[in-house]
Design a protein around this motif. Structure first.
Motif, PDB file in Angstrom:
ATOM      1  N   GLN A  96      -1.799 -75.619   7.877  1.00  0.00           N
ATOM      2  CA  GLN A  96      -1.453 -74.237   7.643  1.00  0.00           C
ATOM      3  C   GLN A  96      -0.152 -73.894   8.354  1.00  0.00           C
ATOM      4  OE1 GLN A  96      -4.722 -71.923   9.013  1.00  0.00           O
ATOM      5  NE2 GLN A  96      -5.899 -72.190   7.138  1.00  0.00           N
ATOM      6  N   THR A  97       0.556 -72.946   7.814  1.00  0.00           N
ATOM      7  CA  THR A  97       1.753 -72.453   8.480  1.00  0.00           C
ATOM      8  C   THR A  97       1.410 -71.137   9.179  1.00  0.00           C
ATOM      9  OG1 THR A  97       4.032 -71.785   8.235  1.00  0.00           O
ATOM     10  CG2 THR A  97       2.586 -71.260   6.406  1.00  0.00           C
ATOM     11  N   TYR A  98       1.981 -70.929  10.305  1.00  0.00           N
ATOM     12  CA  TYR A  98       1.689 -69.731  11.077  1.00  0.00           C
ATOM     13  C   TYR A  98       2.944 -68.882  11.272  1.00  0.00           C
ATOM     14  CZ  TYR A  98      -2.824 -71.791  11.982  1.00  0.00           C
ATOM     15  OH  TYR A  98      -4.067 -72.323  11.823  1.00  0.00           O
ATOM     16  N   HIS A  99       3.869 -68.972  10.314  1.00  0.00           N
ATOM     17  CA  HIS A  99       5.079 -68.169  10.354  1.00  0.00           C
ATOM     18  C   HIS A  99       5.122 -67.270   9.121  1.00  0.00           C
ATOM     19  CE1 HIS A  99       6.254 -71.370  13.143  1.00  0.00           C
ATOM     20  NE2 HIS A  99       7.030 -70.455  13.676  1.00  0.00           N
ATOM     21  N   ASP A 100       5.706 -66.120   9.281  1.00  0.00           N
ATOM     22  CA  ASP A 100       5.904 -65.250   8.120  1.00  0.00           C
ATOM     23  C   ASP A 100       7.190 -65.678   7.416  1.00  0.00           C
ATOM     24  OD1 ASP A 100       7.977 -64.256   9.636  1.00  0.00           O
ATOM     25  OD2 ASP A 100       7.095 -62.284   9.958  1.00  0.00           O
ATOM     26  N   PRO A 101       7.534 -65.106   6.280  1.00  0.00           N
ATOM     27  CA  PRO A 101       8.738 -65.523   5.555  1.00  0.00           C
ATOM     28  C   PRO A 101      10.023 -65.362   6.367  1.00  0.00           C
ATOM     29  CG  PRO A 101       7.339 -64.225   4.121  1.00  0.00           C
ATOM     30  CD  PRO A 101       6.738 -64.159   5.493  1.00  0.00           C
ATOM     31  N   GLY A 102      10.026 -64.462   7.349  1.00  0.00           N
ATOM     32  CA  GLY A 102      11.211 -64.280   8.182  1.00  0.00           C
ATOM     33  C   GLY A 102      11.322 -65.297   9.301  1.00  0.00           C
ATOM     34  N   GLY A 103      10.331 -66.180   9.464  1.00  0.00           N
ATOM     35  CA  GLY A 103      10.384 -67.204  10.489  1.00  0.00           C
ATOM     36  C   GLY A 103       9.709 -66.796  11.788  1.00  0.00           C
ATOM     37  N   ARG A 104       9.178 -65.576  11.829  1.00  0.00           N
ATOM     38  CA  ARG A 104       8.499 -65.120  13.039  1.00  0.00           C
ATOM     39  C   ARG A 104       7.058 -65.590  13.016  1.00  0.00           C
ATOM     40  NH1 ARG A 104      10.764 -59.452  11.556  1.00  0.00           N
ATOM     41  NH2 ARG A 104       9.333 -60.010   9.937  1.00  0.00           N
ATOM     42  N   PHE A 105       6.434 -65.631  14.211  1.00  0.00           N
ATOM     43  CA  PHE A 105       5.031 -66.001  14.269  1.00  0.00           C
ATOM     44  C   PHE A 105       4.199 -64.933  13.585  1.00  0.00           C
ATOM     45  CE2 PHE A 105       6.389 -68.390  18.112  1.00  0.00           C
ATOM     46  CZ  PHE A 105       6.086 -69.653  17.621  1.00  0.00           C
ATOM     47  N   ALA A 106       3.297 -65.356  12.739  1.00  0.00           N
ATOM     48  CA  ALA A 106       2.452 -64.435  11.998  1.00  0.00           C
ATOM     49  C   ALA A 106       1.161 -64.176  12.760  1.00  0.00           C
ATOM     50  CB  ALA A 106       2.133 -65.024  10.628  1.00  0.00           C
ATOM     51  N   LEU A 107       0.426 -63.161  12.325  1.00  0.00           N
ATOM     52  CA  LEU A 107      -0.868 -62.881  12.921  1.00  0.00           C
ATOM     53  C   LEU A 107      -1.790 -64.065  12.687  1.00  0.00           C
ATOM     54  CD1 LEU A 107      -1.411 -59.166  11.881  1.00  0.00           C
ATOM     55  CD2 LEU A 107      -0.779 -60.051  14.119  1.00  0.00           C
ATOM     56  N   GLY A 108      -2.628 -64.343  13.659  1.00  0.00           N
ATOM     57  CA  GLY A 108      -3.545 -65.473  13.540  1.00  0.00           C
ATOM     58  C   GLY A 108      -2.954 -66.771  14.024  1.00  0.00           C
TER      59      GLY A 108
END
Length: 168
Positions: free
Chosen positions: A40-52
């Motif tokens: 799984q990837t844990y980054h949002d489309p902007g490259g920041r860490f996503a929730l979870g």
């Protein structure tokens, strides 16, 4: 002050050409995403860490910390040799360091026997404080509970053996 200015001048740094460093670097569209072991990837489309984002596992050390720890471990023989030579020279700091690390934080009291009567006698004689007596009494109570539990287990196992014998 002149040395600092000279060093900054040699490096080509002046107040005019200093630019702020961006806090977040733009992420390229073709840049690989940080995939975890489960894919799984844990980054949002902007490259920041996503929730979870689970983040770094507990207890994991970063590269910088690992390197610093390695360097400190390499210094251990030198540090021990320095401490030994300081002890040989009779330097006070070295003696205090060793005593701080070797002796317990609280004072030590020796007893011939560790019974409630010994603790009571030491308290009455003024050999120990009430706080020390309370701590020792609590320890003795815990030890008594442990010995009672052990005795009960032994008696229970004897009863189980008697029940398992045929004809009785």
């Amino acid at each position: 002050m002149a040395d600092e200015t000279q060093c900054a001048g040699e490096m080509g740094l002046t107040a005019m050409n200093l630019k702020p460093i961006p806090i977040v670097a733009p992420v390229r569209a073709d840049a690989p995403r940080n995939l975890s072991s489960d894919g799984q990837t844990y980054h949002d489309p902007g490259g920041r860490f996503a929730l979870g984002n689970p983040g770094r596992p507990f207890g994991a050390k970063g590269k910088h910390n690992r390197e610093m720890l390695r360097q400190v471990k390499e210094l251990a023989p030198k540090a021990f040799q320095k401490l030994c030579s300081a002890l040989d020279n009779g330097e006070r700091w070295s003696v205090e360091y060793i005593l701080d690390r070797v002796l317990p934080q609280s004072r030590t009291v020796e007893f011939e026997g560790a019974t409630a009567a010994d603790v009571k006698a030491a308290l009455q004689n003024g050999d120990i404080s009430t706080a020390e007596a309370k701590e020792m009494s609590g320890t003795l109570a815990k030890l008594a509970e442990i010995s009672e539990i052990t005795e009960m287990r032994n008696r229970l196992s004897e009863l189980e053996k008697l029940l398992q014998q045929p004809g009785k």
